[in-house]
Design an enzyme around this catalytic site. Sequence first.
Site, PDB file in Angstrom:
ATOM      1  N   ASP A 177       0.897  -1.149   0.000  1.00 12.65           N
ATOM      2  CA  ASP A 177       0.000   0.000   0.000  1.00 12.65           C
ATOM      3  C   ASP A 177       0.934   1.197   0.000  1.00 12.65           C
ATOM      4  OD1 ASP A 177      -1.503   2.254   0.695  1.00 12.65           O
ATOM      5  OD2 ASP A 177      -3.020   1.010   1.663  1.00 12.65           O
ATOM      6  N   HIS A 178       1.082   1.841  -1.155  1.00 13.63           N
ATOM      7  CA  HIS A 178       2.177   2.807  -1.254  1.00 13.63           C
ATOM      8  C   HIS A 178       2.000   3.998  -0.310  1.00 13.63           C
ATOM      9  CE1 HIS A 178      -0.586   4.549  -4.233  1.00 13.63           C
ATOM     10  NE2 HIS A 178      -0.030   5.694  -3.926  1.00 13.63           N
ATOM     11  N   HIS A 240      -6.082   2.636   1.413  1.00 13.28           N
ATOM     12  CA  HIS A 240      -5.253   3.779   1.816  1.00 13.28           C
ATOM     13  C   HIS A 240      -5.818   4.537   3.023  1.00 13.28           C
ATOM     14  CE1 HIS A 240      -3.333   2.843  -1.866  1.00 13.28           C
ATOM     15  NE2 HIS A 240      -4.180   3.453  -2.669  1.00 13.28           N
TER      16      HIS A 240
END
Length: 485
Positions: A177-178, A240
Amino acid sequence: MVSRVIPVEPFDLVIFGGTGDLARRKILPGLFKRYCAGQMPDTAQVIGAARSPMDSDAYRAFVAEAIREFSPSRFCENGALDGFLACLEYVVVDARGTDGWDELAQRLGPDRVRAFYFSVGPGLFGDLAERIHLHGMATSESRIVVEKPFGHDLETARALNATLAEHFHEGQIYRIDHYLGKETVQNLMAIRFGNVLFEPLWNSQYVDHIQITVAETVGVGGRGEYYDRAGAMRDMVQNHLMQLLCLIAMEPPAKFDPDAVRDEKLKVIRALDPVEPHHIVRGQYGALDGEHPGYREAVGNPRSTTESYIALKTHVSNWRWAGTPFYLRTGKRLKARSSVINVMFKDAPHSIFGPEAGRHANLLSIRLQPNEGITLKVTIKEPGPGGMRLVDVPLDMTFADALGPEGEEPPDAYERLIMDVIRGNQTLFMRGDEVEAAWAWTDPIIGGWQARGEVPKPYDSGSAGPDDADLLMKRDGRAWRGITP
Ligand code: NAD
């Protein structure tokens, strides 16, 4: 301040989907920056693996082009690009067939870290895991990196976890999950658990509410088909925004180690209340004359009821947070690109200055993008004669100004996360049970609006979203902070 770079051990990294958009824009330029920073050794090997027919020379030319486009030019000086390109190879591989797999297996070095990055559509994750195993490439030093989306709902996420678990154990699976790789997000933990200042106030006694906003100016772009099946809830909130909420709300882990951190995040997700229907606002953006089509036209579905915007209110039902609402919102085609977490503290319990001085509450604002940084608003006396009047002033720390050598941008999330994969550090990656818990919370919310046959509210492109989102706050006597770049 010059950052300290510790080189990683030599490794092999296979990028499945090495010719795709994500590889071109993020993964390869990110690796190149780590190479320039001296973190990636010359003996590392990066193998692009995809269906497009080309040889390694053509792939190096492709990557050079991507780096010129997506990396700042100063990184291309001093022959660094040539050195990096020398680490690259390419193999034509079909994830669903037999082509290329033996060749790929032969290219891998013995006894070194092997990372397999699944930068392909989610429908191929299981095929890749199976074939890596079948072709004897899965050693104890192997790990896989799985991109989003991780499932479409709880059932598909469980099935995917089960498929991956047939070939790799949890300690080898890196669900990316950047958002977790962003410098500010990690700083959130440093601020909370590295200072004594905030933690005593970090609870419902002192925090009035929390706002998490992820606003985008772009529309659905070329992802229309996927996006229309997903919508903002699945594409952004389930992963996110929930990860951000977890980092804000979690208890201090005993150690900054992967399972300690992820155990605490999991407890937060499990403590989330179901969301009441009247605490959800969904929207769809309209066209902007002469500039871009509206949502339905962009996804090619004139009757689409998928949301490109969502705002909701939820509660974390535990001792720390009982009574403090969390407001989440995210959307496309909004007025500015801005990801920010605002921790809104309560007013001082009693004003000794009288009503004419005004009342001001503290605010801790954590900006994820752009201009990563943190602002604490504190109340002071307005300067000058004329009695005691109070004003808010920001104590501002923009990381680029405070920490970076002149002009250096903060490292991209992908750079950090790929190096963590090589180092074997899973702290900033989602564990399987976390992902399933997040879906278990999300599914009934989506199922609810589907059962009620609700249609999203239209909103103007370039606005802050549907008016009803303001009402969601207004009913509680609160207001969203403005969406500003
Ligand atoms: P893309 O369509 O641009 O690239 C897909 C890649 O997969 C290409 O290299 C293609 O050759 C390869 N491929 C397709 N079928 C294959 C097969 N059968 N065998 C071997 N290779 C095959 O996709 P993308 O935008 O790069 O996205 C890749 C993944 O990353 C997706 O899961 C996506 O959801 C995720 N993701 C992308 C972005 C982004 O910004 N592009 C952001 C977040 C997550």
